[in-house]
Design a protein around this motif. Sequence first.
Motif, mmCIF file in Angstrom:
data_model
loop_
_atom_site.group_PDB
_atom_site.id
_atom_site.type_symbol
_atom_site.label_atom_id
_atom_site.label_comp_id
_atom_site.label_asym_id
_atom_site.label_seq_id
_atom_site.Cartn_x
_atom_site.Cartn_y
_atom_site.Cartn_z
ATOM 1 N N ILE A 97 0.336 6.067 0.868
ATOM 2 C CA ILE A 97 -0.392 6.198 2.136
ATOM 3 C C ILE A 97 0.541 5.743 3.250
ATOM 4 C CG2 ILE A 97 -2.365 5.411 3.498
ATOM 5 C CD1 ILE A 97 -3.817 4.921 0.772
ATOM 6 N N MET A 148 2.721 1.635 -3.488
ATOM 7 C CA MET A 148 1.848 1.882 -4.642
ATOM 8 C C MET A 148 0.987 3.139 -4.517
ATOM 9 S SD MET A 148 3.042 -0.356 -6.328
ATOM 10 C CE MET A 148 2.540 -1.459 -7.589
ATOM 11 N N THR A 149 0.717 3.567 -3.277
ATOM 12 C CA THR A 149 -0.189 4.706 -3.114
ATOM 13 C C THR A 149 0.420 5.857 -2.330
ATOM 14 O OG1 THR A 149 -1.157 3.881 -1.066
ATOM 15 C CG2 THR A 149 -2.199 3.172 -3.135
ATOM 16 N N ARG A 185 -3.069 2.661 7.021
ATOM 17 C CA ARG A 185 -3.126 2.007 5.709
ATOM 18 C C ARG A 185 -4.178 0.908 5.677
ATOM 19 N NH1 ARG A 185 3.231 0.823 5.456
ATOM 20 N NH2 ARG A 185 3.840 2.921 6.013
ATOM 21 N N VAL A 225 -5.106 0.850 -8.123
ATOM 22 C CA VAL A 225 -3.717 0.474 -8.412
ATOM 23 C C VAL A 225 -3.636 -1.017 -8.722
ATOM 24 C CG1 VAL A 225 -1.451 0.159 -7.332
ATOM 25 C CG2 VAL A 225 -2.642 2.337 -7.119
ATOM 26 N N ARG A 255 -8.355 3.827 -3.821
ATOM 27 C CA ARG A 255 -7.049 4.042 -4.462
ATOM 28 C C ARG A 255 -6.278 2.738 -4.576
ATOM 29 N NH1 ARG A 255 -4.134 8.484 -1.096
ATOM 30 N NH2 ARG A 255 -2.378 7.857 -2.377
ATOM 31 N N CYS A 256 -6.288 1.951 -3.506
ATOM 32 C CA CYS A 256 -5.584 0.660 -3.521
ATOM 33 C C CYS A 256 -6.171 -0.266 -4.586
ATOM 34 C CB CYS A 256 -5.672 -0.014 -2.158
ATOM 35 S SG CYS A 256 -4.726 0.814 -0.885
ATOM 36 N N VAL A 281 0.838 -1.206 0.000
ATOM 37 C CA VAL A 281 0.000 0.000 0.000
ATOM 38 C C VAL A 281 0.871 1.254 0.000
ATOM 39 C CG1 VAL A 281 -1.677 1.346 1.338
ATOM 40 C CG2 VAL A 281 -2.017 -1.104 1.036
ATOM 41 N N TYR A 282 1.922 1.250 0.806
ATOM 42 C CA TYR A 282 2.795 2.424 0.858
ATOM 43 C C TYR A 282 3.508 2.653 -0.478
ATOM 44 C CZ TYR A 282 6.514 5.610 2.074
ATOM 45 O OH TYR A 282 7.369 6.684 2.094
ATOM 46 N N ASN A 341 -9.117 5.790 0.454
ATOM 47 C CA ASN A 341 -7.826 5.086 0.434
ATOM 48 C C ASN A 341 -7.993 3.665 -0.094
ATOM 49 O OD1 ASN A 341 -6.454 7.305 1.397
ATOM 50 N ND2 ASN A 341 -6.410 6.591 3.518
ATOM 51 N N CYS A 342 -9.069 2.987 0.299
ATOM 52 C CA CYS A 342 -9.342 1.635 -0.204
ATOM 53 C C CYS A 342 -9.577 1.672 -1.717
ATOM 54 C CB CYS A 342 -10.560 1.023 0.500
ATOM 55 S SG CYS A 342 -10.253 0.607 2.226
#
Length: 180
Positions: A80, A77-78, A84, A159, A155-156, A74-75, A152-153
């Motif tokens: 965040i 790729m995004t 996270r 990606v 966005r994940c 997550v960090y 945020n979810c």
Amino acid sequence: MNSTTGTNRTTKTDPVPLAECVKTLAIEYVPSIDQSVLYFGNNQMLYVPMAPEDILDHWCSCCGSSLRGRRDFVYRMTGIEIKRPILISETLMTMFFPMRSGRQKESNIWICDDQIMKITSDGRANTVILFRNGYRLEIPYNIRMVQRQRENCSRCRAVLMNHKEDLIERPLYIAVKELN
């Protein structure tokens, strides 16, 4: 090993199987009893003497990764950094997000994003979450925090879907050759 402690309350002492992940709507850590409560809906709860992170790590391991690996993904790729979301399974797209940072050792709630149907404010500082199965959960967090975590979810997932499309468009052996 399970034991029933009330009509709809069960305490589990073994690791929580992956099959429970699919049914779990939220996980709440209660520091006063040093247990996590898994909410399933229909007022069914499972008490587990583990931290939510340990439960999530077990589920991630069942799907071929670890909690740390998912956080790193997550960090990278995004970008965040805090709070996270955790992708448990790429196949099921099951994702949980925390309402507090993992650095804080107080009460925390992890919500299963893909089970949410609707979120509303109660007019105070609380948020009411309505899940797909009709279960209603009120949490002591502002609706903007919940909306931010849901973004945020999203966005994940975006990606992840882009990476899946890349691999589908190009055969895997070509993708590997490009890396070398």
